[in-house]
Design an enzyme around this catalytic site. Structure first.
Site, PDB file in Angstrom:
ATOM      1  N   GLN A 111       7.423  -6.088  -2.704  1.00 52.35           N
ATOM      2  CA  GLN A 111       6.480  -6.563  -3.713  1.00 52.35           C
ATOM      3  C   GLN A 111       7.134  -7.629  -4.589  1.00 52.35           C
ATOM      4  OE1 GLN A 111       5.565  -2.912  -5.913  1.00 52.35           O
ATOM      5  NE2 GLN A 111       7.634  -2.235  -5.470  1.00 52.35           N
ATOM      6  N   HIS A 166       2.871   7.293 -20.065  1.00 52.66           N
ATOM      7  CA  HIS A 166       3.718   8.314 -19.453  1.00 52.66           C
ATOM      8  C   HIS A 166       3.474   9.703 -20.030  1.00 52.66           C
ATOM      9  CE1 HIS A 166       6.238   4.715 -18.188  1.00 52.66           C
ATOM     10  NE2 HIS A 166       5.942   5.330 -17.065  1.00 52.66           N
ATOM     11  N   GLU A 190      10.226   2.920 -13.242  1.00 52.97           N
ATOM     12  CA  GLU A 190      10.784   2.621 -14.561  1.00 52.97           C
ATOM     13  C   GLU A 190      11.573   3.787 -15.137  1.00 52.97           C
ATOM     14  OE1 GLU A 190       7.449   2.765 -13.705  1.00 52.97           O
ATOM     15  OE2 GLU A 190       6.341   1.693 -15.253  1.00 52.97           O
ATOM     16  N   ASP A 234      10.805   6.991  -4.751  1.00 52.37           N
ATOM     17  CA  ASP A 234      10.273   5.649  -4.979  1.00 52.37           C
ATOM     18  C   ASP A 234      10.727   4.755  -3.832  1.00 52.37           C
ATOM     19  OD1 ASP A 234      10.183   2.793  -6.036  1.00 52.37           O
ATOM     20  OD2 ASP A 234       9.235   3.866  -7.689  1.00 52.37           O
ATOM     21  N   ASP A 294       9.380   6.179   1.543  1.00 51.25           N
ATOM     22  CA  ASP A 294       7.931   6.250   1.398  1.00 51.25           C
ATOM     23  C   ASP A 294       7.557   7.688   1.058  1.00 51.25           C
ATOM     24  OD1 ASP A 294       5.111   5.089   2.013  1.00 51.25           O
ATOM     25  OD2 ASP A 294       5.225   6.942   3.178  1.00 51.25           O
ATOM     26  N   ASP A 303       2.951   8.711  -9.868  1.00 50.74           N
ATOM     27  CA  ASP A 303       3.028   7.535 -10.737  1.00 50.74           C
ATOM     28  C   ASP A 303       3.196   6.317  -9.844  1.00 50.74           C
ATOM     29  OD1 ASP A 303       3.329   5.768 -12.800  1.00 50.74           O
ATOM     30  OD2 ASP A 303       5.356   6.390 -13.324  1.00 50.74           O
ATOM     31  N   LEU A 304       2.153   6.012  -9.105  1.00 49.74           N
ATOM     32  CA  LEU A 304       2.206   5.012  -8.042  1.00 49.74           C
ATOM     33  C   LEU A 304       1.640   3.683  -8.509  1.00 49.74           C
ATOM     34  CD1 LEU A 304       0.770   7.459  -5.391  1.00 49.74           C
ATOM     35  CD2 LEU A 304       3.160   6.750  -5.524  1.00 49.74           C
ATOM     36  N   ASP A 344      -0.788   0.506  -8.181  1.00 49.40           N
ATOM     37  CA  ASP A 344      -2.220   0.545  -7.886  1.00 49.40           C
ATOM     38  C   ASP A 344      -2.497   0.324  -6.396  1.00 49.40           C
ATOM     39  OD1 ASP A 344      -2.878   0.853 -10.621  1.00 49.40           O
ATOM     40  OD2 ASP A 344      -2.633  -1.302 -10.931  1.00 49.40           O
ATOM     41  N   PRO A 382       2.141  -1.720  -1.312  1.00 48.89           N
ATOM     42  CA  PRO A 382       2.926  -0.660  -0.681  1.00 48.89           C
ATOM     43  C   PRO A 382       2.388   0.751  -0.872  1.00 48.89           C
ATOM     44  CG  PRO A 382       3.974  -1.332  -2.733  1.00 48.89           C
ATOM     45  CD  PRO A 382       2.784  -2.247  -2.533  1.00 48.89           C
TER      46      PRO A 382
END
Length: 304
Positions: free
Chosen positions: A35, A66, A90, A110, A142, A160-161, A163, A169
């Site tokens: 990305q 969060h 993050e 992640d 993944d 917490d992906l 969009d 991805p």
């Protein structure tokens, strides 16, 4: 899409609507293997992370997102000890999860290790050392592939992906097939929560209502909720789901559980806020009631 022009970041919110953010520093701008990534600084938001042109979080208001994503699910569970985080580069979601006294271990998966490293370097106020906590297991893979091959089960699973963008991805991490994989990794009484995209009057049908409808078709119990995150421009949607009933917690009970379980003061989430999050405005109630789509691998719904 998004572009940096002079000292302004121009972010497209809808095909015919964009917002402009004046920035005074670009800490990173480039591509990983998955990305496009920008880390910028502005007076209004502080340091901000953008992925594929979409603001992910900012120093100024990341705590709203969060805390809203993590704490309702964690407090609805009677004793969350094992937690899975999908995404969350993050480190803010990890930070909030580890604030719970009951947590014994967290597996964070992640895909993009370069993004995580950039966040560790440039966004220290987000993660606040959470990656170094002995309870953290960080995996770069993944999330779907990981859950298909790993046999561990979890009390709470937090998605917490990024969009569900076409060509992005993560769009196959919002489908019926993925949620069935995740459901099989929940312990009895386990709870799954996912960020669910924009929930504003003009945007709730992009993906929020479909994500909720998909989870509601799989789990015995699913609840949508929302919060206003200023840097996201509009209301933002979340969905919590479980095979077990999800109790309606009174504000006093939420505050009691926070005081009992959470190791430090929270900045946004509390009992009254919890009640407000789950009290949906009319446009969301009507949008959900009219939604018939199910998000599937062969028919994914993309955010604009």
């Amino acid at each position: 899409m998004e572009e940096i022009t002079g000292k302004w970041v121009i972010e497209t919110v809808m095909p015919d609507l964009a917002v402009m953010l004046k920035v005074d520093d670009v800490l990173f701008s480039g591509h990983t293997g998955y990305q496009r990534v920008e880390v910028v600084h502005s007076e209004i938001y502080g340091r901000s992370l953008l992925l594929d042109g979409k603001t992910q979080s900012t120093e100024r208001d990341e705590h709203i997102y969060h805390e809203t994503l993590v704490h309702p699910a964690m407090l609805l569970h009677p004793n969350p000890q094992t937690v899975f985080i999908g995404g969350g580069g993050e480190g803010g979601t990890l930070r909030e999860t580890l604030a719970h006294r009951t947590v014994e271990n967290v597996v964070m998966v992640d895909l993009d290790g370069q993004v995580v490293q950039l966040c560790r370097e440039h966004l220290p106020q987000h993660h606040q050392g959470a990656f170094e906590d002995r309870r953290t297991t960080l995996v770069h893979d993944d999330a779907r592939k990981y859950l298909e091959t790993d046999s561990r089960q979890y009390d709470v699973m937090i998605m917490d992906l990024v969009d569900p963008l076409e060509g992005g991805p993560a769009y196959l991490l919002y489908t019926e097939e993925y949620y069935n994989i995740a459901r099989a990794r929940l312990k009895p009484g386990g709870i799954l929560v996912t960020q669910s995209g924009p929930a504003g009057y003009l945007s709730l049908h992009e993906c929020f209502t479909t994500i909720y409808n998909t989870l509601d078709s799989i789990f015995d119990h699913a609840l949508p909720y929302q919060a206003h995150v200023p840097s996201f421009i509009t209301l933002w949607g979340f969905t919590v789901a479980s095979e077990s009933p999800l109790p309606a917690l009174a504000p006093e009970e939420v505050d009691r559980r926070i005081a009992e379980r959470v190791t430090r003061p929270l900045r946004h989430y509390d009992g009254e806020g919890h009640a407000a999050m789950f009290t949906l405005p009319r446009h969301i109630r009507e949008g959900i009631a009219g939604e018939t789509r199910i998000n599937r691998d062969d028919a994914p719904v993309f955010m604009v």
